[in-house]
Write a protein that holds these residues in place. Structure first.
Motif, short mmCIF file in Angstrom:
data_model
loop_
_atom_site.label_atom_id
_atom_site.label_comp_id
_atom_site.label_asym_id
_atom_site.label_seq_id
_atom_site.Cartn_x
_atom_site.Cartn_y
_atom_site.Cartn_z
N ASP A 22 26.83 14.65 -3.13
CA ASP A 22 25.65 13.76 -2.98
C ASP A 22 26.00 12.31 -3.30
N ALA A 23 26.83 12.09 -4.32
CA ALA A 23 27.21 10.73 -4.71
C ALA A 23 27.99 10.05 -3.59
N VAL A 24 28.89 10.78 -2.96
CA VAL A 24 29.67 10.20 -1.87
C VAL A 24 28.80 9.95 -0.65
N GLN A 25 27.93 10.90 -0.32
CA GLN A 25 27.04 10.73 0.82
C GLN A 25 26.14 9.52 0.65
N ALA A 26 25.71 9.26 -0.58
CA ALA A 26 24.84 8.11 -0.82
C ALA A 26 25.54 6.79 -0.51
N LEU A 27 26.84 6.74 -0.70
CA LEU A 27 27.60 5.52 -0.40
C LEU A 27 27.62 5.23 1.09
N PHE A 28 27.64 6.29 1.91
CA PHE A 28 27.77 6.12 3.36
C PHE A 28 26.43 6.27 4.09
N ALA A 29 25.34 6.43 3.35
CA ALA A 29 24.03 6.57 3.97
C ALA A 29 23.59 5.26 4.61
N GLY A 30 22.45 5.30 5.30
CA GLY A 30 21.99 4.14 6.05
C GLY A 30 21.84 2.88 5.24
N ASP A 31 21.43 3.00 3.99
CA ASP A 31 21.27 1.83 3.13
C ASP A 31 22.36 1.74 2.07
N GLY A 32 23.42 2.51 2.22
CA GLY A 32 24.50 2.51 1.26
C GLY A 32 25.48 1.38 1.50
N PRO A 33 26.32 1.05 0.51
CA PRO A 33 27.28 -0.06 0.66
C PRO A 33 28.37 0.20 1.69
N LEU A 34 28.58 1.46 2.09
CA LEU A 34 29.60 1.78 3.08
C LEU A 34 28.97 2.36 4.35
N ALA A 35 27.77 1.91 4.66
CA ALA A 35 27.05 2.44 5.82
C ALA A 35 27.78 2.16 7.13
N GLY A 36 28.63 1.14 7.17
CA GLY A 36 29.34 0.81 8.39
C GLY A 36 30.61 1.60 8.61
N TYR A 37 30.87 2.61 7.76
CA TYR A 37 32.08 3.42 7.87
C TYR A 37 31.70 4.89 8.04
N ARG A 38 32.62 5.63 8.63
CA ARG A 38 32.45 7.08 8.71
C ARG A 38 33.17 7.73 7.54
N CYS A 39 32.55 8.73 6.95
CA CYS A 39 33.12 9.41 5.79
C CYS A 39 33.75 10.74 6.18
#
Length: 337
Positions: A22-39
């Protein structure tokens, strides 16, 4: 869109594996700091028996982007981590994110930013540790001993919590090592590196699987993997002791003729000398044995890890040309049939 691969080895972490995901997914979510990357999050399970595998299966079924490697038995954290590292396909790879999150996922966006600025290795340094004073002192001595003895620059307080560029990844996975000391391998390949200090948090849930024997084993592996200084010290000590013994013998003979009443005699001297030299010899044999054991394990060419199953992953061959052992075995059986 660039891909960030994240490797998370685990063993009996039923209390933490969902939280790590969940913590990693939150980083790559729509409003996360890494939203512009694929995880690409890869979990490598070391034959857990507490329900961790069931959680991983459920997560993989719900999220086709999550990848899981299930080992046939517990091969240890370094071997499991390195085997999963070989399966990474990202433009940048976070070598190790523990599921207990003592190395904080919140640091990953900063690592990615530094990587985008041109740093090929972004290494996290555990500047502060939320653990006992005794463990901090032992780790501090170990890190400085490894750096002092090694022929390469292995940064102090830097573990496997590092983000590496794809070209660095390729150089790292080309190593064929039966017991990979990953932080040393990353340091040995070079490339531009920046070190980011952070606080290594205390474990909040579950128990650490790194007990004292495992920590000692990992420390010895780190020392013997990247230096021959222990053997050189044995040679130097042996020559020094031989010279001292020869000098003592000359002095004893001289005193026997010149001052017989002052010449050393009796069984006490012999017993002390015997046990001292025997202890030194056994110590040196133990150091030699560590190197011989390591060589023996390396030349036998056993698989680094035997996998039971992969979830949401194909049997891939990494760019370095090192095949997945399970896939290789299947091909051999098929050809024989």
């Amino acid at each position: 869109m660039k891909t960030i691969s994240i490797i998370s080895p685990c063993f009996n972490e039923v209390e933490n594996v969902q939280r790590c995901y969940d913590a990693v997914q939150a980083l790559f979510a729509g409003d996360g700091p890494l939203a512009g990357y694929r995880c690409e999050h890869i979990f490598a399970d070391n034959a857990s028996t507490d329900g961790t595998v069931d959680i991983l299966r459920a997560l993989a079924a719900a999220d086709p982007g999550l990848k899981v490697i299930l080992n046939a038995r517990n091969f240890g954290p370094f071997r499991s981590n390195f085997n999963a590292l070989r399966a990474a396909t990202g433009d940048a790879v976070l070598v190790f994110l523990p599921v207990d999150m003592q190395d904080p996922p919140e640091m990953i966006p900063e690592f990615v930013k530094l990587w985008e600025s041109g740093c090929e290795v972004v290494a996290g340094a555990r500047a502060n540790r939320e653990e006992s004073l005794a463990l901090r002192l032992c780790r501090g001595v170990f890190y400085r001993m490894v750096r002092g003895l090694s022929e390469i620059d292995i940064p102090v307080d830097v573990g496997e919590f590092q983000l590496i560029d794809r070209k660095v990844w390729k150089a790292v996975v080309e190593h064929d090592d039966h017991y990979p000391y990953i932080r040393g391998i990353i340091a040995s390949v070079g490339f531009r590196r920046v070190i980011v200090p952070y606080t290594w948090a205390a474990r909040k849930r579950g128990l650490s699987k790194n007990n004292l024997p495992r920590l000692v084993d990992q420390a010895l592996n780190g020392i013997f993997s990247f230096t021959n200084v222990p053997m050189r010290l044995c040679t130097l000590a042996g020559v020094t002791l031989a010279g001292l013994c020869f000098f003592y013998a000359l002095v004893s003979v001289g005193l026997w003729f010149a001052l017989p009443h002052m010449a050393p005699r009796g069984t006490t001297t012999l017993i002390v000398a015997f046990f001292f030299l025997s202890g030194v010899q056994m110590c040196f044999m133990g150091i030699l044995g560590e190197y011989v054991t390591s060589i023996h394990a390396q030349v036998r060419k056993r698989p680094l890890v035997v996998e039971r199953e992969r979830l949401n992953m194909a049997d891939t061959v990494v760019e370095s040309g090192t095949p997945n052992p399970v896939h290789q075995m299947r091909e051999q059986i098929a050809s024989a049939a």
